[in-house]
Design a protein around this motif. Structure first.
Motif, mmCIF file in Angstrom:
data_model
loop_
_atom_site.group_PDB
_atom_site.id
_atom_site.type_symbol
_atom_site.label_atom_id
_atom_site.label_comp_id
_atom_site.label_asym_id
_atom_site.label_seq_id
_atom_site.Cartn_x
_atom_site.Cartn_y
_atom_site.Cartn_z
ATOM 1 N N GLU A 84 0.834 -1.213 0.000
ATOM 2 C CA GLU A 84 0.000 0.000 0.000
ATOM 3 C C GLU A 84 0.863 1.256 0.000
ATOM 4 O OE1 GLU A 84 -2.492 -0.454 3.430
ATOM 5 O OE2 GLU A 84 -3.617 -2.099 2.518
ATOM 6 N N GLU A 85 1.942 1.233 0.765
ATOM 7 C CA GLU A 85 2.838 2.379 0.848
ATOM 8 C C GLU A 85 3.465 2.681 -0.517
ATOM 9 O OE1 GLU A 85 6.986 2.914 3.073
ATOM 10 O OE2 GLU A 85 5.303 2.627 4.459
ATOM 11 N N PHE A 86 3.935 1.637 -1.208
ATOM 12 C CA PHE A 86 4.516 1.848 -2.534
ATOM 13 C C PHE A 86 3.452 2.279 -3.545
ATOM 14 C CE2 PHE A 86 5.577 0.112 -6.777
ATOM 15 C CZ PHE A 86 6.593 1.010 -7.080
ATOM 16 N N ALA A 87 2.303 1.623 -3.519
ATOM 17 C CA ALA A 87 1.239 1.947 -4.471
ATOM 18 C C ALA A 87 0.814 3.411 -4.365
ATOM 19 C CB ALA A 87 0.038 1.027 -4.273
ATOM 20 N N ALA A 88 0.838 3.958 -3.165
ATOM 21 C CA ALA A 88 0.446 5.358 -2.963
ATOM 22 C C ALA A 88 1.359 6.323 -3.724
ATOM 23 C CB ALA A 88 0.440 5.692 -1.481
ATOM 24 N N THR A 89 2.588 5.900 -3.992
ATOM 25 C CA THR A 89 3.509 6.771 -4.729
ATOM 26 C C THR A 89 3.216 6.786 -6.224
ATOM 27 O OG1 THR A 89 5.213 5.079 -5.176
ATOM 28 C CG2 THR A 89 5.333 6.251 -3.055
ATOM 29 N N LEU A 90 2.418 5.832 -6.692
ATOM 30 C CA LEU A 90 2.147 5.708 -8.128
ATOM 31 C C LEU A 90 0.925 6.504 -8.591
ATOM 32 C CD1 LEU A 90 2.768 1.874 -8.525
ATOM 33 C CD2 LEU A 90 4.355 3.739 -9.053
ATOM 34 N N ASN A 91 0.105 6.939 -7.658
ATOM 35 C CA ASN A 91 -1.119 7.667 -7.992
ATOM 36 C C ASN A 91 -1.963 6.870 -8.974
ATOM 37 O OD1 ASN A 91 -0.427 9.923 -6.314
ATOM 38 N ND2 ASN A 91 1.031 10.531 -7.898
ATOM 39 N N ASP A 92 -2.331 7.448 -10.111
ATOM 40 C CA ASP A 92 -3.207 6.779 -11.086
ATOM 41 C C ASP A 92 -2.482 5.743 -11.942
ATOM 42 O OD1 ASP A 92 -5.374 8.230 -10.216
ATOM 43 O OD2 ASP A 92 -5.147 9.785 -11.750
ATOM 44 N N ASP A 93 -1.147 5.658 -11.819
ATOM 45 C CA ASP A 93 -0.374 4.701 -12.615
ATOM 46 C C ASP A 93 -0.179 3.366 -11.913
ATOM 47 O OD1 ASP A 93 0.051 6.179 -14.963
ATOM 48 O OD2 ASP A 93 1.728 7.260 -14.052
ATOM 49 N N GLY A 94 -0.894 3.133 -10.810
ATOM 50 C CA GLY A 94 -0.720 1.886 -10.092
ATOM 51 C C GLY A 94 -2.018 1.303 -9.594
ATOM 52 N N HIS A 95 -1.949 0.028 -9.250
ATOM 53 C CA HIS A 95 -3.084 -0.674 -8.653
ATOM 54 C C HIS A 95 -2.542 -1.587 -7.564
ATOM 55 C CE1 HIS A 95 -6.917 -2.724 -8.208
ATOM 56 N NE2 HIS A 95 -6.251 -3.869 -8.240
ATOM 57 N N ASN A 96 -3.126 -1.515 -6.383
ATOM 58 C CA ASN A 96 -2.726 -2.336 -5.244
ATOM 59 C C ASN A 96 -3.778 -3.401 -4.990
ATOM 60 O OD1 ASN A 96 -2.796 -1.901 -1.715
ATOM 61 N ND2 ASN A 96 -1.380 -3.187 -2.809
ATOM 62 N N SER A 97 -3.344 -4.649 -4.909
ATOM 63 C CA SER A 97 -4.226 -5.765 -4.607
ATOM 64 C C SER A 97 -3.527 -6.626 -3.566
ATOM 65 C CB SER A 97 -4.503 -6.569 -5.878
ATOM 66 O OG SER A 97 -5.387 -7.630 -5.614
ATOM 67 N N ASP A 98 -3.885 -6.403 -2.313
ATOM 68 C CA ASP A 98 -3.230 -7.068 -1.189
ATOM 69 C C ASP A 98 -1.724 -6.808 -1.260
ATOM 70 O OD1 ASP A 98 -5.637 -7.963 -0.138
ATOM 71 O OD2 ASP A 98 -5.498 -9.909 -1.101
ATOM 72 N N ARG A 99 -0.927 -7.836 -1.419
ATOM 73 C CA ARG A 99 0.529 -7.681 -1.406
ATOM 74 C C ARG A 99 1.130 -7.438 -2.782
ATOM 75 N NH1 ARG A 99 2.377 -12.049 3.186
ATOM 76 N NH2 ARG A 99 0.863 -11.333 4.715
ATOM 77 N N VAL A 100 0.306 -7.297 -3.792
ATOM 78 C CA VAL A 100 0.782 -7.099 -5.158
ATOM 79 C C VAL A 100 0.453 -5.685 -5.621
ATOM 80 C CG1 VAL A 100 0.540 -7.858 -7.569
ATOM 81 C CG2 VAL A 100 0.520 -9.543 -5.709
ATOM 82 N N VAL A 101 1.424 -5.077 -6.307
ATOM 83 C CA VAL A 101 1.216 -3.765 -6.916
ATOM 84 C C VAL A 101 1.487 -3.896 -8.409
ATOM 85 C CG1 VAL A 101 2.006 -1.370 -7.045
ATOM 86 C CG2 VAL A 101 1.868 -2.520 -4.822
ATOM 87 N N ILE A 102 0.568 -3.381 -9.208
ATOM 88 C CA ILE A 102 0.768 -3.291 -10.653
ATOM 89 C C ILE A 102 1.157 -1.847 -10.943
ATOM 90 C CG2 ILE A 102 -0.203 -3.640 -12.943
ATOM 91 C CD1 ILE A 102 -2.435 -5.311 -11.617
ATOM 92 N N ASP A 103 2.292 -1.665 -11.608
ATOM 93 C CA ASP A 103 2.804 -0.340 -11.953
ATOM 94 C C ASP A 103 2.689 -0.155 -13.463
ATOM 95 O OD1 ASP A 103 4.272 1.956 -12.456
ATOM 96 O OD2 ASP A 103 6.026 1.325 -11.305
#
Length: 128
Positions: A84-103
C-alpha cells in the motif's frame, strides 16, 4: 476467442483446479508468486514476461518479487502495508491488490489491458 473470454476461461480453470487439488480457494501467501501468474504459457494478457526482482525491488521496503512485462510491472511485497505504501507513490499509474502492486507508469497500456491486468491479479487471491 476474445482476450476477455480467454482470461475468464483461465480464471475459471484456476478456480476449478485448486479445490480439486485440495487447496483453499485463495492462494496461501507463502505459496503465491507472481511467476505463478505471469509465466502461464496460455496467458494472452501479458507478453515479454521477465523476472526483474533485483531491478524493480531495489530500495523498496518489503519488496520480495518483481516482474516486467510489455504491459506493466508487477511487484510483490511481504506485507499489505508495504504494498500500500509503494502503491500510494504511483497515484493513477498503479493498482494495489493485497501484497501485489501493478505499476503502469512505464508502459501506459490501454484501459482494456489495465482492466484485464487488474482483474487477473484481483482474482488470483483474496484478502487475508
Amino acid at each position: 476467442m476474445t482476450n476477455r473470454t480467454r482470461v475468464l476461461v483461465a480464471l475459471c480453470a484456476t478456480a476449478f483446479v485448486l479445490p480439486v487439488a485440495g487447496c483453499a480457494p485463495s492462494w496461501d501467501r507463502s505459496f503465491f508468486t507472481l511467476k505463478d501468474v505471469l509465466s502461464n504459457p496460455d496467458d494472452i494478457v501479458f507478453s515479454g514476461e521477465k523476472e526483474q526482482t533485483k531491478l524493480l525491488c531495489d530500495g523498496l521496503q518489503g519488496c520480495i518479487e518483481g516482474w516486467t512485462t510489455d504491459q506493466a510491472d508487477f511487484l510483490r511485497f511481504e506485507s499489505n502495508e508495504s504494498a500500500e505504501e509503494f502503491a500510494a507513490t504511483l497515484n493513477d499509474d498503479g493498482h494495489n491488490s493485497d501484497r501485489v502492486v501493478i505499476d503502469f507508469a512505464r508502459t501506459q497500456p490501454s484501459s482494456e489491458i489495465r482492466r484485464l491486468a487488474v482483474e487477473l491479479i484481483d482474482a488470483t487471491h483474496s484478502s487475508e
